[in-house]
Design an enzyme around this catalytic site. Structure first.
Site, PDB file in Angstrom:
ATOM      1  N   ASN A   1      52.888  55.568   3.883  1.00 53.75           N
ATOM      2  CA  ASN A   1      51.720  54.685   3.883  1.00 53.75           C
ATOM      3  C   ASN A   1      50.870  54.966   5.120  1.00 53.75           C
ATOM      4  O   ASN A   1      51.204  55.825   5.927  1.00 53.75           O
ATOM      5  CB  ASN A   1      52.163  53.222   3.805  1.00 53.75           C
ATOM      6  CG  ASN A   1      53.059  52.850   4.972  1.00 53.75           C
ATOM      7  OD1 ASN A   1      52.666  52.910   6.124  1.00 53.75           O
ATOM      8  ND2 ASN A   1      54.305  52.503   4.658  1.00 53.75           N
TER       9      ASN A   1
ATOM     10  N   ASP B   1      58.451  50.323   0.502  1.00 51.23           N
ATOM     11  CA  ASP B   1      59.195  49.392  -0.346  1.00 51.23           C
ATOM     12  C   ASP B   1      60.036  50.114  -1.384  1.00 51.23           C
ATOM     13  O   ASP B   1      61.036  49.596  -1.855  1.00 51.23           O
ATOM     14  CB  ASP B   1      58.228  48.433  -1.048  1.00 51.23           C
ATOM     15  CG  ASP B   1      57.598  47.489  -0.047  1.00 51.23           C
ATOM     16  OD1 ASP B   1      58.333  46.993   0.826  1.00 51.23           O
ATOM     17  OD2 ASP B   1      56.382  47.272  -0.108  1.00 51.23           O
TER      18      ASP B   1
ATOM     19  N   LYS C   1      61.745  72.565  -4.097  1.00 54.43           N
ATOM     20  CA  LYS C   1      60.374  72.096  -4.330  1.00 54.43           C
ATOM     21  C   LYS C   1      60.092  71.968  -5.826  1.00 54.43           C
ATOM     22  O   LYS C   1      60.338  72.915  -6.591  1.00 54.43           O
ATOM     23  CB  LYS C   1      59.401  73.087  -3.690  1.00 54.43           C
ATOM     24  CG  LYS C   1      57.969  72.635  -3.771  1.00 54.43           C
ATOM     25  CD  LYS C   1      57.023  73.639  -3.145  1.00 54.43           C
ATOM     26  CE  LYS C   1      55.604  73.273  -3.494  1.00 54.43           C
ATOM     27  NZ  LYS C   1      54.671  74.335  -3.204  1.00 54.43           N
TER      28      LYS C   1
ATOM     29  N   PRO D   1      66.217  49.527   1.233  1.00 56.61           N
ATOM     30  CA  PRO D   1      66.902  48.328   1.741  1.00 56.61           C
ATOM     31  C   PRO D   1      65.895  47.425   2.450  1.00 56.61           C
ATOM     32  O   PRO D   1      64.978  47.919   3.097  1.00 56.61           O
ATOM     33  CB  PRO D   1      67.913  48.903   2.752  1.00 56.61           C
ATOM     34  CG  PRO D   1      67.425  50.272   3.076  1.00 56.61           C
ATOM     35  CD  PRO D   1      66.668  50.757   1.886  1.00 56.61           C
ATOM     36  N   ASP D   2      66.061  46.112   2.271  1.00 52.77           N
ATOM     37  CA  ASP D   2      65.188  45.178   2.991  1.00 52.77           C
ATOM     38  C   ASP D   2      65.777  45.001   4.397  1.00 52.77           C
ATOM     39  O   ASP D   2      66.819  44.355   4.583  1.00 52.77           O
ATOM     40  CB  ASP D   2      65.110  43.842   2.237  1.00 52.77           C
ATOM     41  CG  ASP D   2      64.024  42.950   2.830  1.00 52.77           C
ATOM     42  OD1 ASP D   2      63.911  42.899   4.078  1.00 52.77           O
ATOM     43  OD2 ASP D   2      63.273  42.335   2.056  1.00 52.77           O
ATOM     44  N   ILE D   3      65.129  45.604   5.368  1.00 47.93           N
ATOM     45  CA  ILE D   3      65.679  45.620   6.739  1.00 47.93           C
ATOM     46  C   ILE D   3      65.782  44.204   7.306  1.00 47.93           C
ATOM     47  O   ILE D   3      66.829  43.801   7.817  1.00 47.93           O
ATOM     48  CB  ILE D   3      64.830  46.535   7.648  1.00 47.93           C
ATOM     49  CG1 ILE D   3      64.820  47.965   7.085  1.00 47.93           C
ATOM     50  CG2 ILE D   3      65.347  46.513   9.095  1.00 47.93           C
ATOM     51  CD1 ILE D   3      63.934  48.943   7.808  1.00 47.93           C
TER      52      ILE D   3
ATOM     53  N   PHE E   1      56.187  40.909  10.044  1.00 43.51           N
ATOM     54  CA  PHE E   1      54.759  41.135   9.846  1.00 43.51           C
ATOM     55  C   PHE E   1      54.463  41.071   8.360  1.00 43.51           C
ATOM     56  O   PHE E   1      55.331  41.354   7.536  1.00 43.51           O
ATOM     57  CB  PHE E   1      54.339  42.496  10.406  1.00 43.51           C
ATOM     58  CG  PHE E   1      53.898  42.401  11.837  1.00 43.51           C
ATOM     59  CD1 PHE E   1      54.813  42.143  12.843  1.00 43.51           C
ATOM     60  CD2 PHE E   1      52.561  42.552  12.167  1.00 43.51           C
ATOM     61  CE1 PHE E   1      54.414  42.025  14.148  1.00 43.51           C
ATOM     62  CE2 PHE E   1      52.145  42.442  13.482  1.00 43.51           C
ATOM     63  CZ  PHE E   1      53.060  42.173  14.474  1.00 43.51           C
TER      64      PHE E   1
ATOM     65  N   LYS F   1      62.756  35.505   3.948  1.00 40.64           N
ATOM     66  CA  LYS F   1      63.460  36.490   4.765  1.00 40.64           C
ATOM     67  C   LYS F   1      64.111  35.888   6.017  1.00 40.64           C
ATOM     68  O   LYS F   1      64.611  36.623   6.863  1.00 40.64           O
ATOM     69  CB  LYS F   1      62.500  37.607   5.163  1.00 40.64           C
ATOM     70  CG  LYS F   1      61.944  38.399   3.962  1.00 40.64           C
ATOM     71  CD  LYS F   1      61.389  39.730   4.404  1.00 40.64           C
ATOM     72  CE  LYS F   1      60.689  40.452   3.273  1.00 40.64           C
ATOM     73  NZ  LYS F   1      60.508  41.873   3.541  1.00 40.64           N
TER      74      LYS F   1
HETATM   75  O1  C5P Z   1      57.412  41.928   1.936  1.00 37.50           O
HETATM   76  P1  C5P Z   1      56.804  42.817   2.939  1.00 37.50           P
HETATM   77  O2  C5P Z   1      57.255  44.243   2.853  1.00 37.50           O
HETATM   78  O3  C5P Z   1      55.290  42.747   2.978  1.00 37.50           O
HETATM   79  O4  C5P Z   1      57.312  42.235   4.341  1.00 37.50           O
HETATM   80  C1  C5P Z   1      56.844  42.777   5.513  1.00 37.50           C
HETATM   81  C2  C5P Z   1      57.837  42.590   6.598  1.00 37.50           C
HETATM   82  O5  C5P Z   1      59.126  43.001   6.125  1.00 37.50           O
HETATM   83  C3  C5P Z   1      57.548  43.481   7.784  1.00 37.50           C
HETATM   84  O6  C5P Z   1      57.947  42.801   8.951  1.00 37.50           O
HETATM   85  C4  C5P Z   1      58.381  44.710   7.498  1.00 37.50           C
HETATM   86  O7  C5P Z   1      58.694  45.397   8.721  1.00 37.50           O
HETATM   87  C5  C5P Z   1      59.592  44.128   6.822  1.00 37.50           C
HETATM   88  N1  C5P Z   1      60.220  44.986   5.808  1.00 37.50           N
HETATM   89  C6  C5P Z   1      61.571  45.295   5.924  1.00 37.50           C
HETATM   90  N2  C5P Z   1      62.193  46.077   4.998  1.00 37.50           N
HETATM   91  C7  C5P Z   1      61.531  46.546   3.935  1.00 37.50           C
HETATM   92  C8  C5P Z   1      60.160  46.224   3.770  1.00 37.50           C
HETATM   93  C9  C5P Z   1      59.542  45.447   4.716  1.00 37.50           C
HETATM   94  O8  C5P Z   1      62.187  44.859   6.889  1.00 37.50           O
HETATM   95  N3  C5P Z   1      62.140  47.300   3.058  1.00 37.50           N
END
Ligand code: C5P
Length: 412
Positions: free
Chosen positions: A212, A281, A291, A307-309, A325, A343
């Protein structure tokens, strides 16, 4: 050896008409050696002592001398110049300039800039000792100190006029050190902070990836501001083209998975996590080893969630103070509040992104939201706006607010 904490700071140097104006040339050099960007404004009388060309050559920018200059005002107007500055440093500052500042005069360029600048202002006076000791000058000094203006010097010694007393411009090294000190504070002294930064890249094949437009500028400014506030800062950074802020440890990662790994390895010794990275995401389900050839008319890519960090970090660490953020193109407030709750963040900093705002830009504005209570179902949300301004200034405001909320939470 001076410290590097003017690194990346924009210093607007005002030069007034005193014999010490010749020292401004050297002062520009010293400020630049500390990493500052310098732009110069000279009063009419300063130009009797040193030429604008000298200071232009050293500062590498046109020197501004006139409020009513149509050409200069068309490029960077005086208000813009005041907004650009992180610090207004007037050296040498004369008796006349101090008097004008006390009265809020704005007929000349330097006074006009000082009347609108909402950043730290520091004066280094230089004048004959009797002028300095003059009752009006001393009262003016008191007034200006009361308004939050910093003074450094003058020194006592031999004066250009042959007399002896207080009025010499303070030595330049001390002046630069005093300016640098303004950016040090102890709001987060002894606190360990992780800042995640930049985009992540999710590989498709050995030459292609999904990513991105995040530049990392906001996150790097946050890391620097946290370091200036006395924190021990680790920046976990996706691929960006930015230098590492001084005294900040940096761990480079590429993918969301790697970012998660780096952050979780730091959790045990961390107090605050600012998740400013624009984590991808989705990632390709399958990494293709060679390739991919363009032999098909259409091509599809199967994606899975990364993974959602934030969520994972919250699951692993209940006590960590987490600032997330939210970059949105619409419905900023609604989405931000939803994320805050879902979250388990302690605060969310939301900003609009689009062609002129957010990603890749030098300026930004933030809407901060944080919960007043712990009840997930009946959460009362509080709100504060941080106005549009250069990212380094915005980052310092954000860090001051994070420190306030962090201590409010840890002491409640
Ligand atoms: O839901 P969204 O991706 O917009 O949320 C943004 C927040 O979540 C940011 O603080 C981003 O660093 C964090 N994030 C994360 N793991 C992901 C996607 C977003 O921790 N896979």
């Amino acid at each position: 050896m001076l410290m590097q904490n003017l690194n990346g700071k924009n210093v607007l140097l005002g030069v007034c008409g005193s014999i010490a104006a010749y020292k401004s040339a050297e002062l520009i050099r010293l400020l630049q050696e500390q990493g500052a960007r310098v732009r110069v404004v000279m009063t009419a009388s300063a130009q009797e002592f040193i030429t604008p060309l000298t200071l232009q050559t050293l500062s590498k920018h046109p020197v501004r001398t006139d409020l009513m200059d149509p050409v200069a005002e068309a490029t960077m107007g005086h208000i813009e110049l005041a907004r650009w500055a992180d610090l207004v440093l007037v050296a040498p500052a004369t008796q006349e300039f101090m008097a004008k500042l006390v009265h809020g005069r704005a007929a000349d360029l330097l006074s006009a800039i000082c009347s609108v600048a909402d950043v730290p202002m520091m004066l280094a006076p230089a004048m004959n000792h009797s002028m300095w000791m003059n009752a009006a000058t001393q009262e003016n000094r008191q007034q200006l100190i009361k308004r939050g203006i910093y003074f450094v010097g003058p020194d006592v010694g031999e004066q250009a006029c042959g007399e002896h007393g207080p009025g010499r411009l303070v030595d330049l090294e001390s002046l630069v050190a005093a300016a640098a000190k303004l950016y040090e504070n102890d709001l987060l002294a002894g606190i360990s902070v992780i800042v995640s930064a930049g985009p992540t890249r999710e590989a498709i094949d050995p030459v292609r990836y999904l990513s991105n437009r995040s530049s990392g500028k906001m996150a790097y400014a946050i890391a620097e501001a946290a370091q200036e506030a006395g924190a021990k800062v680790t920046l976990v950074s996706g691929p960006v083209a930015l230098p590492t802020p001084s005294k900040v440890e940096r761990i480079d990662v590429i993918s969301a998975e790697q970012m998660l790994g780096a952050i979780t390895s730091l959790l045990a010794q961390s107090d605050i996590f600012v998740s400013a990275a624009a984590v991808a995401d989705y990632r390709p389900v399958k990494f293709v080893n060679q390739k991919i050839k363009k032999d098909k008319r259409t091509q599809s890519l199967e994606l899975e969630r990364t993974p959602d960090i934030l969520k994972t970090v919250r699951e692993q660490s209940e006590d960590l103070f987490i600032v997330g953020f939210a970059a949105e193109t619409e419905n900023l407030e609604i989405y931000a509040k939803q994320k805050l709750a879902s979250k388990g963040m302690n605060m969310i900093a939301a900003n609009l992104v689009g062609e002129q705002q957010g990603f890749e830009q030098d300026d930004n504005a933030l809407e901060l939201f944080w919960p007043k209570n712990k009840d997930q179902d009946n959460m009362i949300i509080q709100h504060k706006s941080l106005e549009m301004r250069p990212k380094p200034k915005l980052a310092r405001q954000l860090i001051a607010f994070i420190a306030e909320r962090y201590y409010a939470k840890t002491t409640s």
